[in-house]
Write a protein that holds these residues in place. Structure first.
Motif, PDB file in Angstrom:
ATOM      1  N   TYR A  77       0.833  -1.203   0.000  1.00  0.00           N
ATOM      2  CA  TYR A  77       0.000   0.000   0.000  1.00  0.00           C
ATOM      3  C   TYR A  77       0.869   1.253   0.000  1.00  0.00           C
ATOM      4  O   TYR A  77       0.618   2.187  -0.760  1.00  0.00           O
ATOM      5  CB  TYR A  77      -0.971   0.032   1.188  1.00  0.00           C
ATOM      6  N   ARG A  78       1.882   1.276   0.843  1.00  0.00           N
ATOM      7  CA  ARG A  78       2.778   2.444   0.906  1.00  0.00           C
ATOM      8  C   ARG A  78       3.432   2.708  -0.444  1.00  0.00           C
ATOM      9  O   ARG A  78       3.552   3.853  -0.870  1.00  0.00           O
ATOM     10  CB  ARG A  78       3.854   2.237   1.968  1.00  0.00           C
ATOM     11  N   GLN A  79       3.865   1.648  -1.105  1.00  0.00           N
ATOM     12  CA  GLN A  79       4.494   1.809  -2.417  1.00  0.00           C
ATOM     13  C   GLN A  79       3.507   2.383  -3.426  1.00  0.00           C
ATOM     14  O   GLN A  79       3.846   3.283  -4.200  1.00  0.00           O
ATOM     15  CB  GLN A  79       5.049   0.467  -2.914  1.00  0.00           C
ATOM     16  N   ARG A  80       2.289   1.874  -3.419  1.00  0.00           N
ATOM     17  CA  ARG A  80       1.273   2.388  -4.343  1.00  0.00           C
ATOM     18  C   ARG A  80       0.911   3.833  -4.032  1.00  0.00           C
ATOM     19  O   ARG A  80       0.707   4.636  -4.941  1.00  0.00           O
ATOM     20  CB  ARG A  80       0.022   1.505  -4.305  1.00  0.00           C
ATOM     21  N   GLU A  81       0.821   4.158  -2.758  1.00  0.00           N
ATOM     22  CA  GLU A  81       0.506   5.532  -2.350  1.00  0.00           C
ATOM     23  C   GLU A  81       1.624   6.485  -2.801  1.00  0.00           C
ATOM     24  O   GLU A  81       1.346   7.558  -3.347  1.00  0.00           O
ATOM     25  CB  GLU A  81       0.323   5.610  -0.831  1.00  0.00           C
TER      26      GLU A  81
END
Length: 126
Positions: A77-81
């Motif tokens: 999720y952090r990478q996508r954000e």
């Protein structure tokens, strides 16, 4: 998965609990965890539906209850954000992001060396 959608603050609170729990959770469990907020079952159910629609949560029916588990990890999720921020605000340019992030501040030698080392590792992966 559909186009990336950021999580709201409340959705992120729920996902933090789900990511930290080793097993799938129920609405009843989340009601206990968030009792201090005064959320009702329908409120949590709405958040869970949104999280499933955003592709970050899986739903499995077990008897009369739904079990909720992460569809992606916290790191994913952090990478996508982060990628979403760079794409939407900086036209996909990491350089433009870093320029805005540092905003004319001095970069320490230590930060510079860490950044160069990280870039070297990333380039060598390709």
């Amino acid at each position: 998965m559909a186009a990336f959608q950021s999580l709201s603050e409340s959705e992120m609170e729920i996902m933090q609990v789900i990511w930290e729990t080793a097993t799938p959770v129920t609405t009843a469990y989340l009601l206990e965890v968030f009792a201090h907020k005064g959320w009702k079952g329908q409120t949590i159910a709405t958040f869970l539906t949104r999280l499933a629609d955003k592709g970050v949560l899986t739903v499995t029916r077990k008897g009369k209850a739904n079990l909720y588990a992460p569809a992606i990890s916290k790191e994913q999720y952090r990478q996508r954000e982060a990628a979403n921020v760079i794409d939407s605000m900086y036209h996909g340019s990491l350089q433009n992001f870093l320029t805005a992030f540092y905003g004319g501040k001095e970069i320490s030698q230590h930060e510079y060396k860490e950044l160069i080392q990280w870039l070297d590792q990333e380039v060598s992966r390709d």
